[in-house]
Design a protein around this motif. Structure first.
Motif, PDB file in Angstrom:
ATOM      1  N   CYS A  10       0.839  -1.197   0.000  1.00 38.83           N
ATOM      2  CA  CYS A  10       0.000   0.000   0.000  1.00 38.83           C
ATOM      3  C   CYS A  10       0.878   1.252   0.000  1.00 38.83           C
ATOM      4  O   CYS A  10       1.760   1.402   0.852  1.00 38.83           O
ATOM      5  CB  CYS A  10      -0.923  -0.001   1.212  1.00 38.83           C
ATOM      6  SG  CYS A  10      -2.076   1.399   1.245  1.00 38.83           S
ATOM      7  N   GLU A  13      -2.868   4.829   1.996  1.00 38.29           N
ATOM      8  CA  GLU A  13      -3.981   4.152   2.653  1.00 38.29           C
ATOM      9  C   GLU A  13      -5.193   5.077   2.690  1.00 38.29           C
ATOM     10  O   GLU A  13      -5.072   6.283   2.910  1.00 38.29           O
ATOM     11  CB  GLU A  13      -3.592   3.760   4.077  1.00 38.29           C
ATOM     12  CG  GLU A  13      -4.696   3.019   4.817  1.00 38.29           C
ATOM     13  CD  GLU A  13      -4.348   2.779   6.267  1.00 38.29           C
ATOM     14  OE1 GLU A  13      -4.888   1.828   6.857  1.00 38.29           O
ATOM     15  OE2 GLU A  13      -3.526   3.548   6.823  1.00 38.29           O
ATOM     16  N   ASN A  14      -6.357   4.483   2.479  1.00 41.37           N
ATOM     17  CA  ASN A  14      -7.621   5.220   2.551  1.00 41.37           C
ATOM     18  C   ASN A  14      -8.424   4.615   3.700  1.00 41.37           C
ATOM     19  O   ASN A  14      -8.967   3.526   3.585  1.00 41.37           O
ATOM     20  CB  ASN A  14      -8.381   5.092   1.233  1.00 41.37           C
ATOM     21  CG  ASN A  14      -9.571   6.034   1.171  1.00 41.37           C
ATOM     22  OD1 ASN A  14      -9.730   6.907   2.005  1.00 41.37           O
ATOM     23  ND2 ASN A  14     -10.414   5.843   0.174  1.00 41.37           N
ATOM     24  N   SER A  15      -8.464   5.296   4.817  1.00 39.84           N
ATOM     25  CA  SER A  15      -9.120   4.750   5.998  1.00 39.84           C
ATOM     26  C   SER A  15     -10.636   4.754   5.806  1.00 39.84           C
ATOM     27  O   SER A  15     -11.163   5.468   4.945  1.00 39.84           O
ATOM     28  CB  SER A  15      -8.755   5.576   7.235  1.00 39.84           C
ATOM     29  OG  SER A  15      -9.412   6.837   7.193  1.00 39.84           O
ATOM     30  N   GLN A  21      -3.409   8.551   3.891  1.00 42.16           N
ATOM     31  CA  GLN A  21      -2.151   8.527   4.620  1.00 42.16           C
ATOM     32  C   GLN A  21      -1.113   7.763   3.814  1.00 42.16           C
ATOM     33  O   GLN A  21      -1.348   6.625   3.417  1.00 42.16           O
ATOM     34  CB  GLN A  21      -2.338   7.854   5.987  1.00 42.16           C
ATOM     35  CG  GLN A  21      -1.087   7.793   6.832  1.00 42.16           C
ATOM     36  CD  GLN A  21      -0.654   9.160   7.345  1.00 42.16           C
ATOM     37  OE1 GLN A  21      -1.464   9.910   7.881  1.00 42.16           O
ATOM     38  NE2 GLN A  21       0.606   9.507   7.156  1.00 42.16           N
ATOM     39  N   GLN A  23       2.060   5.536   3.323  1.00 41.76           N
ATOM     40  CA  GLN A  23       2.623   4.490   4.157  1.00 41.76           C
ATOM     41  C   GLN A  23       4.157   4.513   4.154  1.00 41.76           C
ATOM     42  O   GLN A  23       4.784   4.589   3.100  1.00 41.76           O
ATOM     43  CB  GLN A  23       2.126   3.119   3.675  1.00 41.76           C
ATOM     44  CG  GLN A  23       0.612   2.963   3.754  1.00 41.76           C
ATOM     45  CD  GLN A  23       0.119   3.086   5.182  1.00 41.76           C
ATOM     46  OE1 GLN A  23       0.346   2.212   6.009  1.00 41.76           O
ATOM     47  NE2 GLN A  23      -0.580   4.176   5.480  1.00 41.76           N
ATOM     48  N   LYS A  75      -8.201  -0.879  -1.617  1.00 40.29           N
ATOM     49  CA  LYS A  75      -8.456   0.321  -0.839  1.00 40.29           C
ATOM     50  C   LYS A  75      -7.240   1.236  -0.932  1.00 40.29           C
ATOM     51  O   LYS A  75      -6.110   0.794  -0.756  1.00 40.29           O
ATOM     52  CB  LYS A  75      -8.735  -0.027   0.633  1.00 40.29           C
ATOM     53  CG  LYS A  75      -9.964  -0.917   0.840  1.00 40.29           C
ATOM     54  CD  LYS A  75     -11.244  -0.219   0.387  1.00 40.29           C
ATOM     55  CE  LYS A  75     -12.465  -1.111   0.640  1.00 40.29           C
ATOM     56  NZ  LYS A  75     -13.697  -0.479   0.122  1.00 40.29           N
ATOM     57  N   GLY A  76      -7.498   2.507  -1.201  1.00 39.70           N
ATOM     58  CA  GLY A  76      -6.396   3.440  -1.349  1.00 39.70           C
ATOM     59  C   GLY A  76      -5.674   3.238  -2.674  1.00 39.70           C
ATOM     60  O   GLY A  76      -6.285   2.939  -3.696  1.00 39.70           O
ATOM     61  N   TRP A  78      -2.332   1.133  -4.229  1.00 39.36           N
ATOM     62  CA  TRP A  78      -1.303   0.116  -4.006  1.00 39.36           C
ATOM     63  C   TRP A  78      -0.216   0.232  -5.073  1.00 39.36           C
ATOM     64  O   TRP A  78      -0.493   0.615  -6.216  1.00 39.36           O
ATOM     65  CB  TRP A  78      -1.928  -1.281  -4.004  1.00 39.36           C
ATOM     66  CG  TRP A  78      -2.663  -1.547  -2.721  1.00 39.36           C
ATOM     67  CD1 TRP A  78      -3.777  -0.901  -2.263  1.00 39.36           C
ATOM     68  CD2 TRP A  78      -2.300  -2.489  -1.710  1.00 39.36           C
ATOM     69  NE1 TRP A  78      -4.138  -1.384  -1.035  1.00 39.36           N
ATOM     70  CE2 TRP A  78      -3.258  -2.374  -0.664  1.00 39.36           C
ATOM     71  CE3 TRP A  78      -1.291  -3.438  -1.592  1.00 39.36           C
ATOM     72  CZ2 TRP A  78      -3.212  -3.152   0.482  1.00 39.36           C
ATOM     73  CZ3 TRP A  78      -1.241  -4.224  -0.447  1.00 39.36           C
ATOM     74  CH2 TRP A  78      -2.187  -4.078   0.583  1.00 39.36           C
ATOM     75  N   GLU A  98      -8.012   2.449  -5.766  1.00 41.67           N
ATOM     76  CA  GLU A  98      -9.295   1.993  -5.238  1.00 41.67           C
ATOM     77  C   GLU A  98     -10.398   2.213  -6.263  1.00 41.67           C
ATOM     78  O   GLU A  98     -10.447   3.242  -6.937  1.00 41.67           O
ATOM     79  CB  GLU A  98      -9.584   2.781  -3.961  1.00 41.67           C
ATOM     80  CG  GLU A  98     -10.909   2.492  -3.310  1.00 41.67           C
ATOM     81  CD  GLU A  98     -11.036   3.219  -1.985  1.00 41.67           C
ATOM     82  OE1 GLU A  98     -12.166   3.405  -1.527  1.00 41.67           O
ATOM     83  OE2 GLU A  98      -9.993   3.594  -1.411  1.00 41.67           O
TER      84      GLU A  98
END
Length: 605
Positions: A10, A13-15, A21, A23, A75-76, A78, A98
């Motif tokens: 990742c 990141e997509n919370s 955020q 990584q 998600k987010g 990668w 994503e």
């Protein structure tokens, strides 16, 4: 260059709360990549098979997770870094984003930021959709219509502060028009991948290519009604932002029952036509995707890509619009500071290889310094960019000047130590005779002088004494004057007049040695001044060459943008949109004026 990355990780990141955020693990991987990066990002609606195409671009069967349900799996954003299959010395960075439009997420603004980041970070953007390129497909690509609100080329002052908040200007503002005109220079190449495409490629009874199919789908409607404007808006944006575009259609890869386990299927279980289409797609992306570049044509490395991602995500998290020029300036500060450090390290490495202290002359030492400085400057110029006021080059010059002063000090110390050791060894017998009183006899003074001359002759023959040989000898003989005077006074064979003559001769020899040392010191000072002039000329010469190279890169970038705008203008004229073509002509005229602007002069003083 080996990239220890067996699987994607990742990058952003997509919370669940929609917080982006970067990584640290991904940043550490990118920080190790000093090669130029070719960045291919894929975006599109969720569950449309984006990850499968990215695995194929990686020449892997598995990697990016495909998922097999109706839920969005990725998600987010990668990232997978691999050696480029067709560009030696380059790294291929694949970004799988994503899926857009996930109904469970319910956050369209978050989707839009993911799309904007894919645009900002990539050199080629693949948009993945299903079915056909119709009005529904255009409306699903509404993210492209919001780019002028989400991305700025130049910073805008707001309330006396730099930066611009989201929606600070509505569509049609002057800043937006200027930005949208500039986007063509800095946006990635655009590839539209249409999955499960089953239409016959025909138009007005003739066969057409996939590219012609895309251009036909992007044709504008004449008229000014709200309906016409709604129809034209996404098409205008795609045409303006992505003038370099390509289309690939893919037939269904297999029967619908087998699609959920697509990554498990063997090649011979896939439709032959689909396999060939995927192969053509991969070849096109590998062969045509250019390295990621910044404003002005500076090529991005992996480490720089990581810093860009941090800069853009930090801007988004703070509520500001990512600004490409501000991001480049921030990145330039990081890179230029690192370039200074790298150049100093190169200087020290070269010095370790070349310098053998002490040198026999100041000139020999300065030549070594010049060679090391030249290599250090090359390293700095290769990495530094947008050091428009030569701030960082001045820092480097100051550091290298200090290194030269330190080198001279070390050289003098090495020479002094060696000469002192040689004199200490050679004078042992002389000092022993003085202690034993061997010269306290008639004629002892002449014996003392003869032994001292013999010692000096032996000293002159000692190799590798360096530049302090005369000065150390002068200091040594000066330290022995008291002994010589004592021997002279006790020599009963000499008359007072003879003693006076000998004393005068000794003073004359000492004065001659001192004059010789002064001349050497003056010559050394002149050589150092000459080296300062040479150093300045070297800096100016390499800076001038770099500015010329940067100018060529910028001109190439501008000529490419001009050619793409001209191509789009021709399309508009063919379609009858003379007003749009005229506005594009104004943009091209501004670009031509920028290209003809005189080049800045350089100075590091």
């Amino acid at each position: 260059m080996e990239i220890p990355m067996p699987a994607p990780i990742c990058l952003i990141e997509n919370s669940p709360a929609g917080e982006l955020q970067v990584q640290q693990e991904a940043l550490q991987v990118l920080a190790e990549i000093s090669q130029p990066v070719v960045v291919v990002a894929i975006a599109g609606l969720y569950r449309t098979g984006k990850s499968y195409l990215m695995n194929k671009l990686a020449s892997k069967r598995t990697g990016f997770s495909l998922g097999s349900t109706i839920q969005s799996h990725t998600k987010g954003i990668w990232m997978w870094c691999l050696p480029h299959p067709s560009r030696a010395g380059h790294t291929l960075v694949l970004l799988d984003t994503e899926g857009l439009g996930d109904v469970e997420k319910g956050n369209t603004k978050n989707d839009t930021w993911i799309f904007a980041l894919a645009v900002l970070l990539s050199s080629t953007l693949v948009y993945n959709s299903r079915g056909t390129i119709d009005q529904q497909a255009m409306e699903q690509l509404h993210y492209v219509t919001e780019l002028t609100e989400l991305i700025k080329v130049k910073p805008v002052a707001e309330g006396g502060r730099e930066g611009i908040k989201v929606k600070a200007e509505g569509r049609g503002g002057r800043q937006e028009e200027e930005d949208s005109a500039e986007f063509v220079r800095f946006f990635p190449a655009f590839v539209w991948a249409v999955r499960d495409f089953v239409l016959q490629l025909e138009l007005d009874g003739r066969e057409i290519t996939e590219d012609e199919y895309l251009e036909n789908a992007l044709k504008l409607k004449p008229g000014s009604s709200k309906q016409d404007q709604h129809y034209n808006l996404p098409r205008k944006c795609i045409r303006q932002f992505f003038p370099a575009r390509k289309c690939f259609g893919f037939v269904p890869p297999a029967g619908w029952k087998r699609l959920p386990r697509l990554e498990e299927l063997r090649e011979d279980e896939l439709e032959p036509e689909f396999r060939e289409q995927v192969a053509q797609f991969c070849r096109h992306v590998w062969e045509t995707s250019k390295p990621k570049t910044l404003l002005g044509g500076h090529v991005v490395t992996g480490a720089m890509l990581g810093n860009l991602a941090v800069t853009y995500v930090d801007a988004i998290r703070s509520g500001a619009v990512p600004c490409m020029e501000s991001a480049v300036l921030a990145l330039a500060q990081i890179e230029n500071s690192a370039a200074v450090g790298e150049a100093v390290a190169v200087y020290e490495e070269q010095l370790e290889r070349r310098a053998v202290l002490p040198t026999e002359s100041v000139q020999e030492l300065l030549e070594v310094h010049a060679q090391c400085e030249r290599e250090a400057l090359r390293a700095f110029m290769a990495r530094a960019f947008k050091d428009d006021k030569q701030q960082y080059q001045r820092q480097l010059k100051d550091k290298l000047d200090s290194k030269r002063a330190e080198l001279c000090r070390r050289n003098e110390q090495a020479s002094s130590d060696r000469c002192t050791a040689a004199l200490r060894e050679l004078s042992q017998e002389l000092e022993e005779r003085v202690r034993e009183g061997s010269y306290s006899v008639p004629g002892g003074y002449q014996r003392f002088l003869a032994d001292q001359r013999e010692m000096v002759e032996k000293y002159q023959l000692v190799p590798g004494k360096g530049i302090m040989a005369a000065e150390v000898l002068q200091e040594f003989l000066k330290s022995k004057e008291t002994v010589a005077q004592a021997v002279l006074q006790t020599d009963q064979s000499l008359t007072d007049r003879q003693r006076e003559i000998e004393a005068e001769r000794a003073r004359a020899e000492a004065a001659e040695r001192e004059a010789q040392r002064s001349q050497e010191m003056q010559a050394k000072t002149e050589q150092l001044l000459q080296d300062q002039t040479r150093s300045h000329q070297e800096h100016v010469q390499q800076l001038t060459a770099k500015m010329e190279q940067d100018r060529k890169q910028l001109l190439a970038e501008q000529e490419r943008a001009l050619a793409l705008k001209l191509q789009e203008q021709e399309r508009l004229l063919r379609e009858g949109f003379r007003g749009e073509a005229a506005r594009l002509e104004q943009q091209m005229q501004s670009l031509r004026q920028e290209m003809n602007r005189p080049q800045d002069t350089c100075s590091i003083l």
